[in-house]
Design an enzyme around this catalytic site. Structure first.
Site, PDB file in Angstrom:
ATOM      1  N   ASN A   1      -1.221  -0.256   7.361  1.00  0.00           N
ATOM      2  CA  ASN A   1      -1.242  -1.183   7.730  1.00  0.00           C
ATOM      3  C   ASN A   1       0.081  -2.019   6.225  1.00  0.00           C
ATOM      4  O   ASN A   1      -0.055  -3.647   6.686  1.00  0.00           O
ATOM      5  CB  ASN A   1      -1.925  -2.451   7.765  1.00  0.00           C
ATOM      6  CG  ASN A   1      -3.702  -2.571   6.700  1.00  0.00           C
ATOM      7  OD1 ASN A   1      -3.133  -1.819   5.826  1.00  0.00           O
ATOM      8  ND2 ASN A   1      -4.432  -2.802   7.737  1.00  0.00           N
TER       9      ASN A   1
ATOM     10  N   LYS B   1       0.642  -0.986  -0.279  1.00  0.00           N
ATOM     11  CA  LYS B   1      -0.331  -0.127   0.211  1.00  0.00           C
ATOM     12  C   LYS B   1       1.257   1.146  -0.193  1.00  0.00           C
ATOM     13  O   LYS B   1       2.463   0.904   0.161  1.00  0.00           O
ATOM     14  CB  LYS B   1      -1.584  -0.267   1.374  1.00  0.00           C
ATOM     15  CG  LYS B   1      -1.907  -1.308   1.135  1.00  0.00           C
ATOM     16  CD  LYS B   1      -2.913  -0.949   2.293  1.00  0.00           C
ATOM     17  CE  LYS B   1      -4.089  -1.927   2.523  1.00  0.00           C
ATOM     18  NZ  LYS B   1      -4.478  -1.909   3.638  1.00  0.00           N
TER      19      LYS B   1
ATOM     20  N   ARG C   1       2.271  -7.095   9.356  1.00  0.00           N
ATOM     21  CA  ARG C   1       1.849  -5.909   9.805  1.00  0.00           C
ATOM     22  C   ARG C   1       2.581  -6.270  11.379  1.00  0.00           C
ATOM     23  O   ARG C   1       2.972  -5.043  11.838  1.00  0.00           O
ATOM     24  CB  ARG C   1       0.766  -6.193   9.377  1.00  0.00           C
ATOM     25  CG  ARG C   1      -0.387  -6.239   8.560  1.00  0.00           C
ATOM     26  CD  ARG C   1      -1.687  -5.913   8.143  1.00  0.00           C
ATOM     27  NE  ARG C   1      -2.277  -6.039   7.151  1.00  0.00           N
ATOM     28  CZ  ARG C   1      -3.356  -6.138   6.525  1.00  0.00           C
ATOM     29  NH1 ARG C   1      -4.015  -7.378   7.430  1.00  0.00           N
ATOM     30  NH2 ARG C   1      -4.081  -5.964   5.827  1.00  0.00           N
TER      31      ARG C   1
ATOM     32  N   THR D   1      -5.950  -7.180  10.710  1.00  0.00           N
ATOM     33  CA  THR D   1      -5.865  -5.540   9.805  1.00  0.00           C
ATOM     34  C   THR D   1      -5.167  -4.877  10.696  1.00  0.00           C
ATOM     35  O   THR D   1      -4.117  -4.240  10.025  1.00  0.00           O
ATOM     36  CB  THR D   1      -6.796  -5.829   9.557  1.00  0.00           C
ATOM     37  OG1 THR D   1      -7.752  -7.152   8.870  1.00  0.00           O
ATOM     38  CG2 THR D   1      -7.112  -4.641   9.299  1.00  0.00           C
TER      39      THR D   1
ATOM     40  N   TYR E   1     -11.806  -1.649  -3.551  1.00  0.00           N
ATOM     41  CA  TYR E   1     -12.496  -1.654  -2.192  1.00  0.00           C
ATOM     42  C   TYR E   1     -13.925  -1.999  -2.282  1.00  0.00           C
ATOM     43  O   TYR E   1     -14.212  -1.505  -1.238  1.00  0.00           O
ATOM     44  CB  TYR E   1     -12.304  -0.893  -1.270  1.00  0.00           C
ATOM     45  CG  TYR E   1     -10.997  -1.459  -0.413  1.00  0.00           C
ATOM     46  CD1 TYR E   1     -10.020  -2.374  -0.433  1.00  0.00           C
ATOM     47  CD2 TYR E   1      -9.520  -0.219  -0.933  1.00  0.00           C
ATOM     48  CE1 TYR E   1      -9.120  -2.686   0.732  1.00  0.00           C
ATOM     49  CE2 TYR E   1      -8.303  -0.300  -0.601  1.00  0.00           C
ATOM     50  CZ  TYR E   1      -7.665  -1.824   0.228  1.00  0.00           C
ATOM     51  OH  TYR E   1      -7.197  -1.951   0.816  1.00  0.00           O
TER      52      TYR E   1
ATOM     53  N   ARG F   1      -1.804 -15.543   4.116  1.00  0.00           N
ATOM     54  CA  ARG F   1      -2.678 -14.299   5.258  1.00  0.00           C
ATOM     55  C   ARG F   1      -2.363 -14.655   5.879  1.00  0.00           C
ATOM     56  O   ARG F   1      -2.005 -13.045   6.995  1.00  0.00           O
ATOM     57  CB  ARG F   1      -4.313 -14.466   5.044  1.00  0.00           C
ATOM     58  CG  ARG F   1      -4.810 -14.171   3.769  1.00  0.00           C
ATOM     59  CD  ARG F   1      -5.840 -12.603   4.048  1.00  0.00           C
ATOM     60  NE  ARG F   1      -6.173 -12.842   5.059  1.00  0.00           N
ATOM     61  CZ  ARG F   1      -7.222 -11.983   5.254  1.00  0.00           C
ATOM     62  NH1 ARG F   1      -7.061 -10.781   4.059  1.00  0.00           N
ATOM     63  NH2 ARG F   1      -8.382 -11.387   5.692  1.00  0.00           N
TER      64      ARG F   1
ATOM     65  N   GLU G   1     -10.340  -9.211  -7.258  1.00  0.00           N
ATOM     66  CA  GLU G   1      -9.578  -8.348  -7.147  1.00  0.00           C
ATOM     67  C   GLU G   1      -8.049  -8.065  -7.861  1.00  0.00           C
ATOM     68  O   GLU G   1      -7.774  -6.965  -9.047  1.00  0.00           O
ATOM     69  CB  GLU G   1      -8.960  -8.288  -5.825  1.00  0.00           C
ATOM     70  CG  GLU G   1      -9.942  -8.289  -5.063  1.00  0.00           C
ATOM     71  CD  GLU G   1      -8.800  -8.484  -3.239  1.00  0.00           C
ATOM     72  OE1 GLU G   1      -9.410  -8.495  -2.242  1.00  0.00           O
ATOM     73  OE2 GLU G   1      -7.967  -9.071  -3.202  1.00  0.00           O
TER      74      GLU G   1
ATOM     75  N   PHE H   1     -15.394   3.844   7.308  1.00  0.00           N
ATOM     76  CA  PHE H   1     -14.020   4.016   6.524  1.00  0.00           C
ATOM     77  C   PHE H   1     -14.080   3.808   5.615  1.00  0.00           C
ATOM     78  O   PHE H   1     -12.389   4.325   5.313  1.00  0.00           O
ATOM     79  CB  PHE H   1     -13.166   2.999   7.837  1.00  0.00           C
ATOM     80  CG  PHE H   1     -13.401   1.858   7.542  1.00  0.00           C
ATOM     81  CD1 PHE H   1     -13.000   0.311   6.277  1.00  0.00           C
ATOM     82  CD2 PHE H   1     -14.087   1.250   8.372  1.00  0.00           C
ATOM     83  CE1 PHE H   1     -12.898  -0.158   6.048  1.00  0.00           C
ATOM     84  CE2 PHE H   1     -14.165  -0.155   7.711  1.00  0.00           C
ATOM     85  CZ  PHE H   1     -13.555  -1.169   7.173  1.00  0.00           C
TER      86      PHE H   1
ATOM     87  N   HIS I   1      -2.255  -5.394   1.708  1.00  0.00           N
ATOM     88  CA  HIS I   1      -3.707  -6.392   1.525  1.00  0.00           C
ATOM     89  C   HIS I   1      -2.822  -7.377   0.604  1.00  0.00           C
ATOM     90  O   HIS I   1      -2.131  -8.123   0.042  1.00  0.00           O
ATOM     91  CB  HIS I   1      -4.080  -5.120   0.769  1.00  0.00           C
ATOM     92  CG  HIS I   1      -5.839  -6.066   0.313  1.00  0.00           C
ATOM     93  ND1 HIS I   1      -6.751  -5.893   0.732  1.00  0.00           N
ATOM     94  CD2 HIS I   1      -5.367  -6.862  -1.394  1.00  0.00           C
ATOM     95  CE1 HIS I   1      -7.338  -6.676   0.218  1.00  0.00           C
ATOM     96  NE2 HIS I   1      -6.848  -7.005  -0.800  1.00  0.00           N
TER      97      HIS I   1
HETATM   98  P1  CMP Z   1      -7.258  -4.163   3.578  1.00  0.00           P
HETATM   99  O1  CMP Z   1      -6.426  -5.677   4.370  1.00  0.00           O
HETATM  100  O2  CMP Z   1      -6.801  -3.763   2.452  1.00  0.00           O
HETATM  101  O3  CMP Z   1      -8.934  -4.780   3.890  1.00  0.00           O
HETATM  102  C1  CMP Z   1      -9.672  -3.330   3.687  1.00  0.00           C
HETATM  103  C2  CMP Z   1      -9.046  -2.219   4.458  1.00  0.00           C
HETATM  104  O4  CMP Z   1      -9.514  -1.934   5.555  1.00  0.00           O
HETATM  105  C3  CMP Z   1      -7.888  -2.868   5.752  1.00  0.00           C
HETATM  106  O5  CMP Z   1      -6.599  -3.418   5.506  1.00  0.00           O
HETATM  107  C4  CMP Z   1      -7.656  -1.511   6.340  1.00  0.00           C
HETATM  108  O6  CMP Z   1      -7.065  -0.644   5.855  1.00  0.00           O
HETATM  109  C5  CMP Z   1      -9.330  -0.808   6.421  1.00  0.00           C
HETATM  110  N1  CMP Z   1      -9.797  -0.802   7.865  1.00  0.00           N
HETATM  111  C6  CMP Z   1     -10.231  -2.005   7.829  1.00  0.00           C
HETATM  112  N2  CMP Z   1     -11.321  -1.470   9.161  1.00  0.00           N
HETATM  113  C7  CMP Z   1     -10.827  -0.259   9.443  1.00  0.00           C
HETATM  114  C8  CMP Z   1     -10.792   0.979  10.105  1.00  0.00           C
HETATM  115  N3  CMP Z   1     -11.979   0.514  11.787  1.00  0.00           N
HETATM  116  N4  CMP Z   1     -11.023   2.217   9.965  1.00  0.00           N
HETATM  117  C9  CMP Z   1      -9.900   2.120   8.972  1.00  0.00           C
HETATM  118  N5  CMP Z   1      -9.924   1.019   7.643  1.00  0.00           N
HETATM  119  C10 CMP Z   1      -9.867   0.232   8.034  1.00  0.00           C
END
Ligand code: CMP
Length: 140
Positions: free
Chosen positions: A113, A10, A103, A92, A50, A86, A127, A58, A116
């Site tokens: 983070n 990212k 992470r 996450t 997304y 994963r 995706e 969010f 992805h």
């Molecule tokens: P990712 O694995 O890319 O999938 C969806 C993304 O949403 C996740 O990683 C986070 O970066 C983001 N995400 C998930 N939960 C939240 C949250 N509560 N607030 C902000 N970002 C979030």
């Protein structure tokens, strides 16, 4: 079972110089890189990528973040690649991710983070098409 998965480094990971670190971990694990490129997503591609989160509070921040700078998109292949990757990226929320995961070692935030990864074969199928054309995936 041999599977493919999609990983993104990212914008925060790219800015922090973690592209090599992330790729290196997957290579050393034995996963095969089938496609790799740096791109900067526009708003519509970010929303498409997304789309499963479109009703989340969010979502707007997430799209702003993923379009805020270049990302590196990688298609990996290997035995149980989806669950293996994963496990390697960790939870996450970087604050809760296990040390030893990407992470866990490099993130302290839920949004920033670093990476992805697809969470299922269905997610991968949806995706990768946002990022790659079929002919960009090299099978060898
Ligand atoms: P990712 O694995 O890319 O999938 C969806 C993304 O949403 C996740 O990683 C986070 O970066 C983001 N995400 C998930 N939960 C939240 C949250 N509560 N607030 C902000 N970002 C979030």
């Amino acid at each position: 079972m041999t599977e493919k998965t999609l990983v993104l480094v990212k914008p925060d990971g790219v800015k922090r110089g973690l592209i090599g670190e992330v790729i290196s971990r997957f290579e050393k694990k034995g996963l095969k890189i089938l496609a790799l490129k740096m791109v900067k997503l526009d708003k519509s591609k970010g929303e498409e990528f997304y789309s499963v989160h479109k009703d989340k509070s969010f979502f707007k921040d997430l799209v702003e973040f993923i379009t805020s700078g270049p990302i590196v998109a990688i298609i990996l292949e290997g035995d149980s690649a989806i669950s293996v990757v994963r496990l390697m990226i960790g939870s996450t929320d970087g604050r809760k991710a296990q040390p030893g995961t990407i992470r866990g070692d490099f993130a302290l935030s839920i949004q920033d983070n670093v990476v992805h990864a697809s969470d299922s074969p269905e997610s991968f199928e949806r995706e990768y098409k946002v990022l790659f054309k079929e002919e960009e995936i090299i099978t060898y």
